[in-house]
Design a protein around this motif. Structure first.
Motif, PDB file in Angstrom:
ATOM      1  N   CYS A   1      66.847   4.983   6.253  1.00 56.78           N
ATOM      2  CA  CYS A   1      65.815   5.739   6.960  1.00 56.78           C
ATOM      3  C   CYS A   1      65.247   4.854   8.076  1.00 56.78           C
ATOM      4  CB  CYS A   1      64.720   6.125   5.968  1.00 56.78           C
ATOM      5  SG  CYS A   1      63.507   7.249   6.655  1.00 56.78           S
ATOM      6  N   PHE A   2      65.379   5.312   9.330  1.00 61.75           N
ATOM      7  CA  PHE A   2      64.939   4.491  10.462  1.00 61.75           C
ATOM      8  C   PHE A   2      64.530   5.381  11.620  1.00 61.75           C
ATOM      9  CE2 PHE A   2      68.483   4.673  13.609  1.00 61.75           C
ATOM     10  CZ  PHE A   2      69.410   5.383  12.871  1.00 61.75           C
ATOM     11  N   ARG A   3      63.982   4.763  12.694  1.00 62.50           N
ATOM     12  CA  ARG A   3      63.661   5.547  13.880  1.00 62.50           C
ATOM     13  C   ARG A   3      63.939   4.747  15.138  1.00 62.50           C
ATOM     14  NH1 ARG A   3      57.038   5.903  14.326  1.00 62.50           N
ATOM     15  NH2 ARG A   3      56.628   3.672  14.044  1.00 62.50           N
ATOM     16  N   TYR A   4      64.042   5.486  16.227  1.00 66.67           N
ATOM     17  CA  TYR A   4      64.208   4.894  17.543  1.00 66.67           C
ATOM     18  C   TYR A   4      62.829   4.445  18.003  1.00 66.67           C
ATOM     19  CZ  TYR A   4      65.733   4.522  22.423  1.00 66.67           C
ATOM     20  OH  TYR A   4      66.027   4.074  23.679  1.00 66.67           O
ATOM     21  N   HIS A   5      62.717   3.195  18.432  1.00 62.89           N
ATOM     22  CA  HIS A   5      61.402   2.639  18.759  1.00 62.89           C
ATOM     23  C   HIS A   5      61.536   1.660  19.928  1.00 62.89           C
ATOM     24  CE1 HIS A   5      57.358   0.882  17.127  1.00 62.89           C
ATOM     25  NE2 HIS A   5      57.358   1.051  18.433  1.00 62.89           N
ATOM     26  N   PRO A   6      61.719   2.204  21.139  1.00 59.81           N
ATOM     27  CA  PRO A   6      61.890   1.314  22.291  1.00 59.81           C
ATOM     28  C   PRO A   6      60.590   0.576  22.610  1.00 59.81           C
ATOM     29  CG  PRO A   6      61.800   3.605  23.003  1.00 59.81           C
ATOM     30  CD  PRO A   6      61.773   3.620  21.511  1.00 59.81           C
TER      31      PRO A   6
ATOM     32  N   ASP B   1      68.268  -3.636  11.972  1.00 59.51           N
ATOM     33  CA  ASP B   1      67.300  -4.741  12.027  1.00 59.51           C
ATOM     34  C   ASP B   1      67.558  -5.653  13.228  1.00 59.51           C
ATOM     35  OD1 ASP B   1      66.341  -3.613   9.746  1.00 59.51           O
ATOM     36  OD2 ASP B   1      67.088  -5.151   8.381  1.00 59.51           O
ATOM     37  N   ALA B   2      68.816  -5.717  13.656  1.00 59.55           N
ATOM     38  CA  ALA B   2      69.159  -6.607  14.771  1.00 59.55           C
ATOM     39  C   ALA B   2      68.914  -5.951  16.140  1.00 59.55           C
ATOM     40  CB  ALA B   2      70.631  -7.020  14.657  1.00 59.55           C
ATOM     41  N   ALA B   3      68.691  -4.643  16.158  1.00 60.98           N
ATOM     42  CA  ALA B   3      68.509  -3.944  17.439  1.00 60.98           C
ATOM     43  C   ALA B   3      67.027  -3.869  17.781  1.00 60.98           C
ATOM     44  CB  ALA B   3      69.102  -2.533  17.348  1.00 60.98           C
ATOM     45  N   GLU B   4      66.656  -4.299  18.979  1.00 62.35           N
ATOM     46  CA  GLU B   4      65.224  -4.366  19.316  1.00 62.35           C
ATOM     47  C   GLU B   4      64.619  -2.979  19.519  1.00 62.35           C
ATOM     48  OE1 GLU B   4      67.324  -4.264  23.193  1.00 62.35           O
ATOM     49  OE2 GLU B   4      67.648  -5.303  21.291  1.00 62.35           O
TER      50      GLU B   4
ATOM     51  N   GLU C   1      63.992   0.736  14.431  1.00 64.88           N
ATOM     52  CA  GLU C   1      63.046   0.249  13.425  1.00 64.88           C
ATOM     53  C   GLU C   1      63.370   0.894  12.076  1.00 64.88           C
ATOM     54  OE1 GLU C   1      58.256   0.629  12.378  1.00 64.88           O
ATOM     55  OE2 GLU C   1      59.137   1.813  14.011  1.00 64.88           O
ATOM     56  N   ARG C   2      63.688   0.061  11.096  1.00 60.58           N
ATOM     57  CA  ARG C   2      63.965   0.584   9.758  1.00 60.58           C
ATOM     58  C   ARG C   2      62.632   0.858   9.071  1.00 60.58           C
ATOM     59  NH1 ARG C   2      65.651  -2.092   5.027  1.00 60.58           N
ATOM     60  NH2 ARG C   2      65.851  -4.065   6.147  1.00 60.58           N
ATOM     61  N   LEU C   3      62.531   1.986   8.369  1.00 60.77           N
ATOM     62  CA  LEU C   3      61.231   2.383   7.818  1.00 60.77           C
ATOM     63  C   LEU C   3      61.046   2.026   6.351  1.00 60.77           C
ATOM     64  CD1 LEU C   3      60.632   5.816   9.568  1.00 60.77           C
ATOM     65  CD2 LEU C   3      59.812   3.546  10.206  1.00 60.77           C
ATOM     66  N   THR C   4      62.128   1.723   5.645  1.00 61.70           N
ATOM     67  CA  THR C   4      61.974   1.343   4.232  1.00 61.70           C
ATOM     68  C   THR C   4      63.235   0.651   3.732  1.00 61.70           C
ATOM     69  OG1 THR C   4      61.362   2.142   2.028  1.00 61.70           O
ATOM     70  CG2 THR C   4      62.776   3.581   3.334  1.00 61.70           C
ATOM     71  N   ASP C   5      63.158   0.153   2.498  1.00 63.98           N
ATOM     72  CA  ASP C   5      64.305  -0.529   1.896  1.00 63.98           C
ATOM     73  C   ASP C   5      65.472   0.436   1.702  1.00 63.98           C
ATOM     74  OD1 ASP C   5      62.751  -2.764   1.699  1.00 63.98           O
ATOM     75  OD2 ASP C   5      62.178  -2.410  -0.396  1.00 63.98           O
ATOM     76  N   VAL C   6      66.669  -0.119   1.686  1.00 63.29           N
ATOM     77  CA  VAL C   6      67.861   0.680   1.388  1.00 63.29           C
ATOM     78  C   VAL C   6      68.215   0.437  -0.067  1.00 63.29           C
ATOM     79  CG1 VAL C   6      70.279   1.068   1.961  1.00 63.29           C
ATOM     80  CG2 VAL C   6      68.643   0.509   3.767  1.00 63.29           C
TER      81      VAL C   6
END
Ligand code: PLP
Length: 474
Positions: free
Chosen positions: A402-407, A385-388, A391-396
């Motif tokens: 579950c997340f993705r790279y989203h520059p 959440d702190a990295a620009e 992008e986290r895709l759902t609750d843990v």
């Protein structure tokens, strides 16, 4: 060297060699990369024609270690987050060595009172650990795949009996189609089990709401209503591999009671949520199910292979899997015989590592480990959440993030392609292992935390490697 008997004197040297090499391998595990460069080439170094004359045990073991170990993925180490794979605790590994040394076959009590008797002990301990009533029957399996098969086979026997048929004796011919319902969280091994049971994979119906596959409970209720009292099987998933999500077990148990259904719960790793005050509520109502399964080689951290199946009505297991022959023990024996409770006959003494690890660390030790993993999953979510560019895709909800790279500036339609390539590039990079998936239509990464060795340092490495490899890709 020819006959193994001629090489009998090699035993001590062979075992001493393996002990020394095991120390070297395990000693390096915390700092090792997960994939060695050239890992894919290792098997070819061991291929070739069948040897006509043997080289002896020591030479064979040396070749295996020297040419083979680069091909071993360090999946028992702390930075393997692909799939859901545990490691091996020291107690479990030591006991597993004994399993091979003793070479017991816990199918018949007469063949091994130790292994057969310990299986009963550990099944009771596991029921206690998870909060499953002691009166339930149970059996150890190779993993969740065969545990799902075992629980659902017991369910199929129950269902056929509702129609007046002994399905093991008479088969499915003459019976109606067996109704099976689940959500989109269902694991493919449960579907495969339904196929192996002769019901047909495509017969499984999934009333879902939303792209993540969550159960539409109202739709399920109306489908059960349409059955007009015919019995059915419900499969609930307690922890699915994309994001650790759970089906609403309590509500499914209500429906099972109301409509006279068999409720099977696949908790291959999620059943361990019962060990933490923070996640136990996700399993509330599970004691109202009819079969519950889990894995040993995931969150229990015992070596491959190990799973367990529990069935409320114990006699269904022997009804499903009992066999007879004049040279076997009788099915109505004074002692347990796991071959009569299991799809397998001869089997590995999987109870020994389970017994040793539970004896070594106890309920408290496992609760601490599970809580640590839940903390690590939250730590990872916070870092993401702190990295620009993440992008986290759902609750843990448990131990999977579950997340993705989203520059920034990357168009939405390129993100799937980037994340698909990223998942492959991370594997080839080899410093951490993180698996790729598709979540609600988006390509994503989904590290799962189940290894007793994993610490915050290893979690931070996920973030560093994903961002570094990601930047190099775009
Ligand atoms: C891993 C998993 C399985 C299959 O387990 P195996 O041990 O590979 O047979 C089944 N269900 C769920 C939910 C899982 O996570």
């Amino acid at each position: 060297m020819s006959d193994p008997y001629a090489g009998k004197d090699e035993l001590r040297a062979a075992l001493d060699y393996v002990v020394a090499e095991s120390h070297r391998y395990l000693g390096g595990l915390d700092d090792s990369r997960v994939r060695m460069p050239g890992a894919d080439e290792a098997p070819a170094r061991l291929a070739g024609p069948l040897p006509e004359h043997g080289e002896g045990a020591l030479e064979a073991l040396r070749a295996l270690v020297e040419r083979g170990l680069d091909g071993a993925i360090r999946s028992s180490g702390p930075r393997f987050f692909h799939f859901v794979q545990g490691g091996t605790t020291p107690a479990a590994l030591g006991a597993d060595w004994l399993v091979s040394t003793l070479d017991q076959n816990p199918g018949m009590w007469v063949a091994s009172p130790l292994a057969e008797g310990l299986e009963v002990v550990v099944l009771d301990w596991l029921k206690d650990l998870f909060g499953i009533p002691q009166a339930w029957g149970g059996v150890l399996t190779t993993g969740a795949q065969m545990a799902n098969f075992t629980g659902l086979a017991a369910g199929r026997r129950w269902w056929a009996a509702q129609h007046g048929t002994d399905v093991e004796r008479d088969g499915l011919a003459g019976l109606p189609q067996m109704p099976v319902f689940t959500s989109g969280l269902v694991h493919p091994t449960a579907i495969k089990a339904i196929g192996m049971l002769g019901v047909g994979r495509d017969q499984v119906r999934m009333p879902v709401a939303g792209g993540a596959g969550h159960l539409d409970i109202d739709h399920l209720r109306s489908m059960l209503e349409d059955l007009r009292g015919d019995p059915a099987l419900l499969i609930a998933t307690a922890g699915e591999p994309n994001a650790g999500a759970f089906d609403p077990i309590h509500e499914m148990a209500d429906l099972a009671e109301q409509y006279g259904c068999w409720l099977h719960i696949d908790g291959a790793f999620g059943l361990f949520g019962a060990l933490s005050d923070r996640s136990r509520h996700l399993l509330s109502g599970m004691e109202r199910a009819h079969s519950i399964i889990s894995d040993g080689h995931k969150w229990l951290n015992v070596p491959y292979d190990c799973g367990f199946a529990f069935v409320r009505e114990a006699s269904l297991l022997v009804g499903t899997f009992g066999i007879g022959a004049s040279y076997l023990s009788p099915v109505e024996d004074e002692h347990p015989n796991a071959a009569f409770l299991s799809p397998e006959s001869s089997r590995r003494a999987r109870a020994l590592p389970i017994w040793a690890t539970l004896r070594a660390y106890g309920r408290r030790g496992y609760a601490e480990m599970v809580n640590r993993h839940l903390d690590l999953a939250q730590h990872l979510a916070t870092r993401i959440d702190a990295a620009e560019d993440l992008e986290r895709l759902t609750d843990v909800v448990l131990n999977i993030v579950c997340f993705r790279y989203h520059p920034a500036g990357e168009p939405a339609d390129r993100l799937d392609e980037i994340n698909g390539r990223l998942a492959e590039a991370i594997i080839q990079d080899g410093r951490v292992y993180v698996g790729g998936t598709v979540y609600e239509g988006k390509r994503a990464l989904r590290p799962a935390i189940v290894n007793w060795r994993t610490t915050e340092r290893d979690i931070d490495e996920i973030v560093a490697v994903v961002r570094e490899v990601g930047r190099a890709l775009v």
